[in-house]
Scaffold this motif. Structure first.
Motif, PDB file in Angstrom:
ATOM      1  N   ILE A 221      56.220 -11.736 -17.297  1.00 41.08           N
ATOM      2  CA  ILE A 221      57.244 -12.102 -18.281  1.00 41.08           C
ATOM      3  C   ILE A 221      58.003 -10.875 -18.742  1.00 41.08           C
ATOM      4  CG2 ILE A 221      57.568 -12.969 -20.639  1.00 41.08           C
ATOM      5  CD1 ILE A 221      55.416 -15.011 -20.110  1.00 41.08           C
ATOM      6  N   SER A 222      57.282  -9.757 -18.924  1.00 43.58           N
ATOM      7  CA  SER A 222      57.967  -8.525 -19.343  1.00 43.58           C
ATOM      8  C   SER A 222      58.927  -8.014 -18.277  1.00 43.58           C
ATOM      9  CB  SER A 222      56.937  -7.441 -19.679  1.00 43.58           C
ATOM     10  OG  SER A 222      56.240  -7.034 -18.504  1.00 43.58           O
ATOM     11  N   HIS A 223      58.696  -8.391 -17.002  1.00 45.53           N
ATOM     12  CA  HIS A 223      59.602  -7.995 -15.927  1.00 45.53           C
ATOM     13  C   HIS A 223      60.672  -9.054 -15.635  1.00 45.53           C
ATOM     14  CE1 HIS A 223      56.352  -5.089 -15.144  1.00 45.53           C
ATOM     15  NE2 HIS A 223      57.272  -4.363 -14.563  1.00 45.53           N
ATOM     16  N   GLY A 224      60.758 -10.049 -16.493  1.00 44.35           N
ATOM     17  CA  GLY A 224      61.859 -11.003 -16.361  1.00 44.35           C
ATOM     18  C   GLY A 224      61.502 -12.337 -15.750  1.00 44.35           C
ATOM     19  N   GLU A 225      60.258 -12.558 -15.335  1.00 48.81           N
ATOM     20  CA  GLU A 225      59.855 -13.853 -14.765  1.00 48.81           C
ATOM     21  C   GLU A 225      59.362 -14.753 -15.904  1.00 48.81           C
ATOM     22  OE1 GLU A 225      57.247 -13.498 -11.452  1.00 48.81           O
ATOM     23  OE2 GLU A 225      58.307 -11.755 -10.616  1.00 48.81           O
ATOM     24  N   TYR A 226      60.339 -15.317 -16.610  1.00 52.01           N
ATOM     25  CA  TYR A 226      60.013 -16.064 -17.829  1.00 52.01           C
ATOM     26  C   TYR A 226      59.396 -17.424 -17.543  1.00 52.01           C
ATOM     27  CZ  TYR A 226      63.106 -12.485 -19.645  1.00 52.01           C
ATOM     28  OH  TYR A 226      63.682 -11.291 -19.946  1.00 52.01           O
ATOM     29  N   GLY A 227      59.390 -17.904 -16.322  1.00 51.15           N
ATOM     30  CA  GLY A 227      58.776 -19.178 -15.992  1.00 51.15           C
ATOM     31  C   GLY A 227      57.297 -19.075 -15.674  1.00 51.15           C
ATOM     32  N   THR A 228      56.703 -17.912 -15.839  1.00 49.44           N
ATOM     33  CA  THR A 228      55.286 -17.720 -15.516  1.00 49.44           C
ATOM     34  C   THR A 228      54.393 -18.467 -16.502  1.00 49.44           C
ATOM     35  OG1 THR A 228      55.813 -15.515 -14.652  1.00 49.44           O
ATOM     36  CG2 THR A 228      53.503 -15.989 -15.134  1.00 49.44           C
ATOM     37  N   ARG A 229      53.391 -19.185 -15.971  1.00 52.61           N
ATOM     38  CA  ARG A 229      52.419 -19.892 -16.804  1.00 52.61           C
ATOM     39  C   ARG A 229      51.010 -19.563 -16.311  1.00 52.61           C
ATOM     40  NH1 ARG A 229      56.504 -20.059 -18.795  1.00 52.61           N
ATOM     41  NH2 ARG A 229      57.746 -21.806 -19.580  1.00 52.61           N
ATOM     42  N   MET A 248      54.320 -20.349 -25.901  1.00 53.38           N
ATOM     43  CA  MET A 248      55.188 -19.217 -26.222  1.00 53.38           C
ATOM     44  C   MET A 248      56.116 -18.900 -25.056  1.00 53.38           C
ATOM     45  SD  MET A 248      54.138 -15.243 -26.875  1.00 53.38           S
ATOM     46  CE  MET A 248      53.798 -15.113 -25.121  1.00 53.38           C
ATOM     47  N   GLY A 249      55.584 -18.957 -23.814  1.00 52.64           N
ATOM     48  CA  GLY A 249      56.405 -18.688 -22.640  1.00 52.64           C
ATOM     49  C   GLY A 249      57.535 -19.685 -22.480  1.00 52.64           C
ATOM     50  N   GLU A 250      57.264 -20.969 -22.763  1.00 48.52           N
ATOM     51  CA  GLU A 250      58.312 -21.983 -22.660  1.00 48.52           C
ATOM     52  C   GLU A 250      59.423 -21.739 -23.676  1.00 48.52           C
ATOM     53  OE1 GLU A 250      56.335 -25.654 -23.145  1.00 48.52           O
ATOM     54  OE2 GLU A 250      55.305 -25.605 -21.194  1.00 48.52           O
ATOM     55  N   GLU A 251      59.031 -21.455 -24.922  1.00 44.60           N
ATOM     56  CA  GLU A 251      60.041 -21.182 -25.935  1.00 44.60           C
ATOM     57  C   GLU A 251      60.828 -19.919 -25.618  1.00 44.60           C
ATOM     58  OE1 GLU A 251      58.058 -21.047 -29.650  1.00 44.60           O
ATOM     59  OE2 GLU A 251      57.432 -23.166 -29.618  1.00 44.60           O
ATOM     60  N   LEU A 252      60.118 -18.891 -25.140  1.00 42.73           N
ATOM     61  CA  LEU A 252      60.803 -17.653 -24.781  1.00 42.73           C
ATOM     62  C   LEU A 252      61.756 -17.875 -23.611  1.00 42.73           C
ATOM     63  CD1 LEU A 252      61.107 -14.590 -25.147  1.00 42.73           C
ATOM     64  CD2 LEU A 252      59.183 -14.277 -23.588  1.00 42.73           C
ATOM     65  N   SER A 253      61.331 -18.685 -22.631  1.00 38.95           N
ATOM     66  CA  SER A 253      62.187 -18.970 -21.481  1.00 38.95           C
ATOM     67  C   SER A 253      63.460 -19.690 -21.912  1.00 38.95           C
ATOM     68  CB  SER A 253      61.419 -19.798 -20.456  1.00 38.95           C
ATOM     69  OG  SER A 253      62.238 -20.114 -19.348  1.00 38.95           O
ATOM     70  N   ASP A 254      63.325 -20.679 -22.810  1.00 34.10           N
ATOM     71  CA  ASP A 254      64.510 -21.400 -23.293  1.00 34.10           C
ATOM     72  C   ASP A 254      65.444 -20.467 -24.043  1.00 34.10           C
ATOM     73  OD1 ASP A 254      63.441 -23.670 -22.188  1.00 34.10           O
ATOM     74  OD2 ASP A 254      62.545 -24.383 -24.067  1.00 34.10           O
ATOM     75  N   THR A 255      64.864 -19.590 -24.868  1.00 38.52           N
ATOM     76  CA  THR A 255      65.698 -18.649 -25.629  1.00 38.52           C
ATOM     77  C   THR A 255      66.405 -17.674 -24.706  1.00 38.52           C
ATOM     78  OG1 THR A 255      64.153 -18.801 -27.489  1.00 38.52           O
ATOM     79  CG2 THR A 255      65.699 -16.956 -27.496  1.00 38.52           C
ATOM     80  N   ILE A 256      65.679 -17.164 -23.708  1.00 38.97           N
ATOM     81  CA  ILE A 256      66.274 -16.207 -22.778  1.00 38.97           C
ATOM     82  C   ILE A 256      67.383 -16.868 -21.965  1.00 38.97           C
ATOM     83  CG2 ILE A 256      65.827 -14.780 -20.752  1.00 38.97           C
ATOM     84  CD1 ILE A 256      64.856 -13.551 -23.337  1.00 38.97           C
ATOM     85  N   LYS A 257      67.163 -18.116 -21.552  1.00 41.37           N
ATOM     86  CA  LYS A 257      68.202 -18.817 -20.793  1.00 41.37           C
ATOM     87  C   LYS A 257      69.466 -18.972 -21.614  1.00 41.37           C
ATOM     88  CE  LYS A 257      65.194 -21.438 -17.677  1.00 41.37           C
ATOM     89  NZ  LYS A 257      64.695 -22.791 -17.304  1.00 41.37           N
ATOM     90  N   ALA A 258      69.303 -19.349 -22.882  1.00 37.18           N
ATOM     91  CA  ALA A 258      70.482 -19.496 -23.737  1.00 37.18           C
ATOM     92  C   ALA A 258      71.202 -18.166 -23.907  1.00 37.18           C
ATOM     93  CB  ALA A 258      70.052 -20.056 -25.102  1.00 37.18           C
ATOM     94  N   LEU A 259      70.420 -17.113 -24.162  1.00 42.36           N
ATOM     95  CA  LEU A 259      71.044 -15.790 -24.297  1.00 42.36           C
ATOM     96  C   LEU A 259      71.683 -15.346 -22.991  1.00 42.36           C
ATOM     97  CD1 LEU A 259      68.326 -13.919 -26.405  1.00 42.36           C
ATOM     98  CD2 LEU A 259      70.529 -14.800 -27.186  1.00 42.36           C
ATOM     99  N   SER A 260      71.033 -15.656 -21.859  1.00 41.55           N
ATOM    100  CA  SER A 260      71.575 -15.261 -20.570  1.00 41.55           C
ATOM    101  C   SER A 260      72.896 -15.964 -20.291  1.00 41.55           C
ATOM    102  CB  SER A 260      70.558 -15.562 -19.466  1.00 41.55           C
ATOM    103  OG  SER A 260      71.072 -15.221 -18.207  1.00 41.55           O
TER     104      SER A 260
END
Length: 621
Positions: A221-229, A248-260
């Protein structure tokens, strides 16, 4: 150490330490038990000596009974002991099997003849040696240690010594037993350590594997693979931690996608802009820029601005480049925006470019946290506007005089001011000359406009420079004679050929240069034409020079003489012989159209030299 940084390592070291302590304590008790429970070698020898005396007494009484000796050996075999008899001639009187093995032992395996002499004299001796036996017909060293005792054998009747009884037994000393037990204990310890290690790591994986999966997932996740579970296989605290991590990973992934998506949208807008956009923090460091802005920041930071000449726009190059800092030309505007917290618009002149700059402050709550700058290259617009203004001013200036003269002399003719035919002829001649001058001006303007827009037509063909120069020399020979000016032509010995040249246009170049030379060279002076071969930019080129002994051009005027309508002699009266101010501009454009260059050197009061350099390359080569 690396192992101390791991939970598995710490757990393994703890269990290994516990097992080691238990084994050490057990070893101490076992060693003490062996020391006190097993007989010593000396005790065994004394016991064997007492048995040997009793056996010798019994054999003395039953010497003739072989079955007795066999019975004794059978009884002694239970104690791993054997007896045999030798006479005084060192001859063995009985044969037997040692512990069921074909390993016959002899007296000389334990005692020497000299030692047995003392036995025959009535003494008892003992000896403990490494036994040797005969195996397969060959005498070999055995692996057992034996305690042997030799006592005198008495005749039961006469009580004379008739031989010796040798009793030997396998030695079971404490040293041998301790060594064996220690080996066994070492094997047990190694096996125990290995089994402990195996079970430790087996059990620890139940704890550490989920933690390692969590760590690996966090790294991904720290290297950008936000879909990792992480897989969750338990319901304990570690399983709950895994489920929380996945949420936490799901919420972070959604937030990162929106920011991206927002960032990509902003990046697309910035990349599509032709203007340069740069964002600075409050210290002047670049924090965001589009490709156009990055190019400008890099180029401007490659310039070190001279503080003494900064107001004049002078620059010197520097090896120290700070790409992430605000460039020096923008520093003053940046400081004004930071201090005043208001938007500023201005124009910057950097080298030969003009930039329109708009700077606005960026706010963080109530404080200014940075500045965003939008830069647009308006060099071409600025140049075109200046050209338009200069063109209108110069054309108006150049046409004013002939128009005024045409108007004045035509009014004189209309008012019949000229009373004689000669006066009328003179007025008409002036009108004709001025109209020719206006025609030349219009023609030069049209030619220059076509050259600058790239619409000029050139007809290239090979041209011999020598014959061309001779023809130009003949063309101006009459003018030089009329003005009493010496015109010479110096040509190379070998033939000099331009493979791509428009002879008519080059004649226009030479005509304009020679016209200028004749207009600015006094009588009784000289003008020289030369041609030769030189090396220019690593290739052969033709050099054509026109040197005069005229008035010369001031150093301050030299950079501008090829501009349109620029005249170094600003006080010169614009008569019929005056130029249009476009000749040198036409020369430069025609020479550059031939892939060449034109240069000038001049000294006031000594003369001027124009150098035309044209490449000699053959397009077929």
């Amino acid at each position: 150490m690396f192992i101390l940084k791991s939970v598995v390592g710490k757990l393994w070291l703890t269990i290994i330490g516990l097992v080691a302590v238990i084994l050490v304590v057990l070893g101490l008790f076992l060693s003490q038990y062996i020391e006190t429970s097993f007989p010593k070698s000396q005790d065994q020898t004394e016991n064997l000596h007492r048995v040997a005396i009793k056996v010798a007494s019994g054999i003395s009484n039953h010497m003739e009974e072989d079955r007795y000796i066999t019975l004794v050996n059978d009884l002694l075999s239970a104690q791993e002991a054997t007896v045999f008899i030798i006479n005084t001639d060192y001859k063995q009187l009985n044969t037997f099997r040692d512990n069921g093995n074909l390993n016959d032992m002899h007296y000389d395996d334990f005692f020497t003849k000299q030692s047995l002499q003392s036995v025959f004299s009535g003494e008892s001796i003992d000896n403990q040696i490494a036994g040797t036996g005969t195996i397969g017909g060959k005498k070999q060293q055995t692996n057992n240690l034996y305690s042997a005792v030799a006592v005198p054998l008495m005749d039961s009747i006469q009580q004379n010594i008739i031989g010796a009884v040798i009793l030997y037994q396998s030695t079971q000393s404490v040293e041998v037993t301790q060594a064996y037990v220690k080996r066994v204990f070492a094997y047990v310890g190694v096996i125990g350590f290995l089994m402990t290690t195996f079970f430790t790591f087996f059990l620890s994986t139940k704890i550490t594997q989920p933690l390692l999966r969590l760590k690996k997932a966090a790294d991904l996740i720290s290297h950008g693979e936000y879909g990792t579970r992480v897989p969750v296989a338990s319901t304990d605290e570690i399983g709950e931690l895994g489920r929380t991590f996945n949420r936490m990973g799901e919420e972070l992934s959604d937030t990162i996608k929106a920011l991206s998506h927002e960032k990509e949208h902003l990046s697309s807008v910035l990349r599509s802009m032709t203007d340069a956009v740069v964002t600075f923090d409050a210290d002047g460091n670049v924090i965001l820029t589009n490709p156009q802005g990055n190019k400008i920041i890099t180029e401007w930071n490659e310039i070190q601005w001279n503080d003494d000449l900064k107001s004049e726009g002078s620059i010197v190059t520097s090896m120290e480049i700070q790409d992430s800092k605000i460039p020096e030309p923008m520093r003053m505007l940046f400081d004004d925006v930071i201090s005043g917290a208001h938007e500023i618009s201005s124009k910057l002149h950097v080298q030969n470019e003009v930039w329109s700059v708009v700077m606005a402050p960026l706010y963080s709550r109530d404080a200014v946290r940075g500045v965003v700058a939008v830069l647009r290259d308006v060099t071409e617009e600025f140049r075109l506007d200046k050209l338009r203004k200069d063109f209108v001013a110069n054309v108006s200036h150049e046409l004013r005089t002939p128009l005024s003269m045409l108007q004045g002399y035509s009014e004189a003719l209309l008012d019949d001011i000229a009373g004689t035919p000669e006066e009328r002829q003179e007025l008409a001649q002036v009108i004709h000359d001025e109209s020719l001058r206006m025609g030349r001006l219009v023609r030069d303007l049209l030619d220059l406009a076509r050259m600058e827009t790239g619409n000029i037509e050139l007809h290239f063909r090979p041209m011999e420079v020598g014959s061309f120069m001779k023809r130009i020399h003949r063309k101006f020979a009459v003018l030089s004679k009329d003005q009493n000016i010496s015109l010479t032509c110096e040509l190379p010995d070998q033939e000099l050929i331009l493979h791509e040249a428009d002879e008519d246009r080059l004649e226009q170049v030479m005509t304009n240069l020679l016209d200028n030379a004749f207009r600015h060279t006094p009588r009784d002076a000289a003008i020289e034409m030369r041609a030769e071969t030189i090396q220019f930019k690593g290739e052969k080129a033709a050099l054509i020079e026109i040197s005069d002994q005229g008035y010369g051009i001031a150093a301050s005027d030299l950079p501008y003489i090829f501009e349109r309508f620029y005249k170094a002699d600003k006080a010169r009266t614009r008569g019929t012989s005056g130029g249009t101010g476009l000749g040198l501009s036409i020369v430069r454009n025609l020479v550059e159209a031939h892939q060449g260059t034109v240069q000038v050197k001049s000294t006031v009061g000594q003369g001027t030299t124009f150098s035309v350099i044209l490449p000699l390359k053959d397009p077929k080569m």
